[in-house]
Structure formats: C-alpha cells, structure tokens
Design a protein around this motif. Structure first.
Motif, PDB file in Angstrom:
ATOM      1  N   LYS A 100       0.828  -1.220   0.000  1.00 46.32           N
ATOM      2  CA  LYS A 100       0.000   0.000   0.000  1.00 46.32           C
ATOM      3  C   LYS A 100       0.861   1.270   0.000  1.00 46.32           C
ATOM      4  O   LYS A 100       0.448   2.293  -0.515  1.00 46.32           O
ATOM      5  CB  LYS A 100      -0.906   0.000   1.234  1.00 46.32           C
ATOM      6  CG  LYS A 100      -2.012  -1.028   1.144  1.00 46.32           C
ATOM      7  CD  LYS A 100      -2.802  -1.060   2.434  1.00 46.32           C
ATOM      8  CE  LYS A 100      -3.736  -2.264   2.431  1.00 46.32           C
ATOM      9  NZ  LYS A 100      -4.093  -2.673   3.773  1.00 46.32           N
ATOM     10  N   TRP A 101       1.993   1.182   0.596  1.00 42.80           N
ATOM     11  CA  TRP A 101       2.867   2.376   0.708  1.00 42.80           C
ATOM     12  C   TRP A 101       3.603   2.581  -0.617  1.00 42.80           C
ATOM     13  O   TRP A 101       4.623   1.973  -0.880  1.00 42.80           O
ATOM     14  CB  TRP A 101       3.830   2.167   1.878  1.00 42.80           C
ATOM     15  CG  TRP A 101       4.839   3.277   2.067  1.00 42.80           C
ATOM     16  CD1 TRP A 101       6.183   3.169   2.004  1.00 42.80           C
ATOM     17  CD2 TRP A 101       4.571   4.644   2.356  1.00 42.80           C
ATOM     18  NE1 TRP A 101       6.773   4.369   2.223  1.00 42.80           N
ATOM     19  CE2 TRP A 101       5.805   5.302   2.441  1.00 42.80           C
ATOM     20  CE3 TRP A 101       3.391   5.394   2.526  1.00 42.80           C
ATOM     21  CZ2 TRP A 101       5.902   6.655   2.713  1.00 42.80           C
ATOM     22  CZ3 TRP A 101       3.500   6.736   2.791  1.00 42.80           C
ATOM     23  CH2 TRP A 101       4.733   7.355   2.893  1.00 42.80           C
ATOM     24  N   LYS A 102       3.037   3.481  -1.467  1.00 41.96           N
ATOM     25  CA  LYS A 102       3.543   3.623  -2.840  1.00 41.96           C
ATOM     26  C   LYS A 102       4.969   4.175  -2.893  1.00 41.96           C
ATOM     27  O   LYS A 102       5.739   3.844  -3.788  1.00 41.96           O
ATOM     28  CB  LYS A 102       2.599   4.509  -3.657  1.00 41.96           C
ATOM     29  CG  LYS A 102       1.288   3.796  -3.964  1.00 41.96           C
ATOM     30  CD  LYS A 102       0.560   4.465  -5.105  1.00 41.96           C
ATOM     31  CE  LYS A 102      -0.587   3.631  -5.646  1.00 41.96           C
ATOM     32  NZ  LYS A 102      -1.446   2.988  -4.633  1.00 41.96           N
ATOM     33  N   ASN A 122       4.351  -5.846   2.461  1.00 42.26           N
ATOM     34  CA  ASN A 122       3.371  -4.841   2.885  1.00 42.26           C
ATOM     35  C   ASN A 122       3.287  -4.773   4.409  1.00 42.26           C
ATOM     36  O   ASN A 122       3.094  -3.699   4.980  1.00 42.26           O
ATOM     37  CB  ASN A 122       1.999  -5.189   2.298  1.00 42.26           C
ATOM     38  CG  ASN A 122       0.984  -4.106   2.612  1.00 42.26           C
ATOM     39  OD1 ASN A 122       1.249  -2.931   2.392  1.00 42.26           O
ATOM     40  ND2 ASN A 122      -0.157  -4.491   3.149  1.00 42.26           N
TER      41      ASN A 122
END
Lengths: 241, 189
Positions: free
Chosen positions: A18-20, A70
């Motif tokens: 999720k952490w781009k 993730n």
C-alpha cells in the motif's frame, strides 16, 4: 503458476504494497536479486529469456512476497519516518540560524576592536583595565586623539553569564583631570554605543579636548552604592602610525 | 553490517529530533536571557541596572493584556522602583523597568508615572507613616477619573490603568486610617 517476466513479477509484488513511496526501493532490490540470479543462469548456458523466467520463478509467489513486504512497509510507519526527516532538516536549519549563528558571530566579534575612522594623531592602549560591577564586567580599552581635536575613549562591557540579555550599561561616569576638574562641567562628553556580536562597545567622545594640558583622566562611576574607578594616563600615548 | 529496520530508523530519528529540540531550547534560553522563575529574572533585571537587591513590597502578578507580566514593587535604601518580568514559552525574561527614583523624604509621597502602549502605571512610596490609602486623579481628554488604593503595600502604592486617550496624572492624595485626607500633591499638569 504461469511464467512471469521480470516486469510483471515486480508489478504483482508492488500491487500488494500500500505504501507507494516504497515501491521504487522494493523494485530495485528485487530486481537486483533477479539480475544476480539471471547472470548465474546465463553463465550455466541458459539464454537470456530462459534465465529471466527461471530467475523470476525462483523468487517465489509475487502475491505472497508482496503481502509479506506490505506488512513490513506499514504506511503510517513510513509516513512517520518521512516526516521525521523533514522535521530533522527543519530543526537543523533552525538550530543553526537561532543558536549556532548568533553564538558564533558573538565569539567572532568578541575581540573586534571598535576604533574611529578619523585621522588619529596619537593613540593609547589602556591594557584593558577591568572592573566588575554586579554581573557585568567593564573594560576600558584605550583612547584615540584625532586631528579634529576629539578624544575618543573606548569601553567594552559584557555580562558574566554570557549570552544573557539585560539592560544596557550606561556610561554614567564623572570624568576628572589631574587637577580634579570635572570635565562634565566643562566640555562634557557624548556617548556612542555599538553592539558587536552581543558585546557592547561604548565610545566616549570629548570634543575640543585640551590634549596639551590634560595629562590624566579619572573616570568615576558611583550609583546605587556601586563604585568603580578607571584612570587613563595620557602621558603613555603613542603617535599613531 | 546489520541493516536497520524501519522501526529502528524511526527511533533513531526521534532521538535526533529530541536532541535537537533540547539544543534549541537550551540555546534559546542561554542566548536570549531567560530565567526559570520570575524572582530570578527580577533579581537579574535589578543587577543589570547595578541596583538593588531591593526589598520587595509587593508582587503584582499577571497583569496586562496578555496576563504575562509580573510587577515587582521594591525599595532599595533611598530609592524606589517598579520592575517587570515577562513570561513566554521559554521562561521568564527581563521586562520593562520604569526607572529608579529617589525617595523625597521631605514630601509625604514620592511618586512616578509612565505610559507604555495603552497602559498607564502610577506608583510611589509614602514617607509619612500616617498615610494608609492613596488616591489619584487622571485626566483622560475631557474626563477625569479617580482611582483609590485602600491598603498600601507596606509603604508603596501602585495603579495600573488601561488608557486609550493621552492620560495625565493631575493630583495625588494621601489619606489616614480614618479616611481623612492628610496630603494632596498637584502634579502641575
């Protein structure tokens, strides 16, 4: 599981994270692993395409890897981490601007002499006569006599607790010559003050000073039961260079 | 070398931030003359004037618009003085000093007054021990207002008034314990 090429593998891994902002770093690391393995396989005789598919397959399930990564790359943790760097940079700049710079400039300026720009006939070094009054140290540093008949007497003052602000010290001195004449009642004097890096420099300006007959000056400060006295022996003067 | 986890790096950064914050706070205090309490700031204030230490007659706390100024009324030998210290997030610092004045023992009341921003302060000392209360008259434009202090701070009095016109102290009066006026000084304005 169908064979994946390098790009698709990396895309699938990253689709689970999720952490781009972490994608680029993760891709680079995984890509480096794949590259290493490909080189080894190519040395064993595989062609480039075969080596790529085999190396990617050996990495494992991209979805599973992505989920694992993730868990490690928590968005809030990463945000905090990034914010902490921004804050560190801000605090470093603030520390330099508000603490180091004023402190450094004060240290630098501490011994910078304040002298007149006028043409000086003779000069006098008072060898830094020093007296302490309460938490303030007062220095008589010297004097210059100029061709326009002005005597400049130089003072310096600083607080014992360095870097602390306070009321300015005023040059409330009575000034007497060797015969006991109070110069305040005759020619008087003006004062100038310059704060250089936090050190207060004062200049007493005696206009129309009778340099021929005055041999000695005594400066007396007497206020609120505080007393200090300085003398300036004008016979010790030296011709200016 | 072992690679640090993100959590470890975050802890490291938090330690760096804390150290920098402590450095800035300590540096600010050292550089800008802040004191941990009001009394120390007041003592330093008097010392920088080469005055005192005065005998404090009263501490008038937290006056002014921002309620961050503390007034010290004090007497030192033959002088009287009102000194202020100001509080902000860094601690207490030296504030305004309204000057040091000699007590005129020939007069029943020695006084002084100052206007700073929109605040007028009138203060002084009663040399006459019969004076128990002090009243002042202020002229504000066409208007005259009277302020009274029923009980002195030992021998000192102090008035603080928010003003918007140019105020002038016109008269100051001393009263005994019975409320009888025993002295009246015209300021000449």
């Amino acid at each position: 599981m169908p064979s994946l090429n390098r790009r698709s593998f990396l895309d699938q891994v990253c689709s689970q994270i999720k952490w781009k902002a972490a994608h680029r770093e993760i891709c680079a690391e995984l890509d480096a692993h794949i590259e290493d393995r490909m080189e080894r396989l190519e040395r064993l005789g595989r062609d480039k395409e075969e080596a790529e598919f085999e190396a990617v397959a050996a990495m494992g399930d991209p979805i599973q890897i992505g989920k694992e990564l993730n868990r490690y790359h928590k968005p809030y943790l990463s945000w905090l981490f990034h914010c902490s760097w921004v804050l560190i940079i801000f605090l470093i700049v603030f520390f330099i601007a508000t603490v180091l710079w004023p402190w450094g400039s004060r240290l630098y300026a501490q011994n910078q002499p304040v002298r007149t720009n006028e043409k000086v006939i003779w000069t006098l070094d008072a060898e830094e006569q020093t007296q302490q009054i309460d938490n303030r140290i007062v220095y008589l540093t010297g004097a210059d006599f100029t061709e326009s008949g002005i005597l400049y007497v130089y003072w310096k003052s600083e607080l014992l607790a360095p870097y602390q602000s306070g009321w300015s010290f005023a040059l409330n001195f009575d000034v007497y010559d060797q015969n006991g004449n109070n110069l305040l009642e005759s020619i008087g004097y003006q004062t100038q003050m310059a704060a250089v890096g936090g050190i207060e420099h004062y200049v007493m300006v005696f206009r129309d000073f009778d340099a021929e007959s005055i041999e000695k000056l005594t400066f007396i400060y007497d206020q609120y039961h505080r007393h200090m006295e300085f003398t300036l022996d004008l016979m010790q003067k030296e011709a200016a260079e | 070398m072992k690679k640090w986890s993100k959590k470890q790096k975050l802890i490291r950064n938090i330690i760096i931030i804390s150290l920098l914050a402590i450095g800035i706070y300590a540096g600010q205090i050292a550089l800008s003359g802040f004191y941990r309490d009001a009394d120390t700031a007041h003592a330093a204030s008097e010392m920088t004037l080469h005055y005192g230490p005065s005998e404090t007659r009263a501490v008038i706390a937290e006056v002014g618009d921002e309620k961050n100024t503390r007034y010290y009324l004090g007497v030192y030998d033959e002088w009287f003085c009102v000194d202020t210290v100001i509080k902000d997030w860094k601690g207490w610092r030296i504030g305004r000093n309204f000057g040091i004045h000699k007590i005129d023992y020939q007069k029943p009341l020695s006084y002084s007054w100052h206007i700073y921003d929109n605040e007028m302060v009138v203060y002084g000392v009663a040399s006459d021990s019969n004076i128990a209360a002090v009243e002042i008259s202020l002229r504000l434009g066409d208007q005259t207002i009277e302020l009274r202090q029923e009980e002195l701070f030992e021998d000192m009095f102090f008035f603080s008034q928010q003003v918007h016109a140019d105020p002038i102290l016109t008269e100051i009066r001393g009263y005994d314990r019975e409320g009888i006026m025993i002295c009246s000084l015209e300021t000449g304005y």
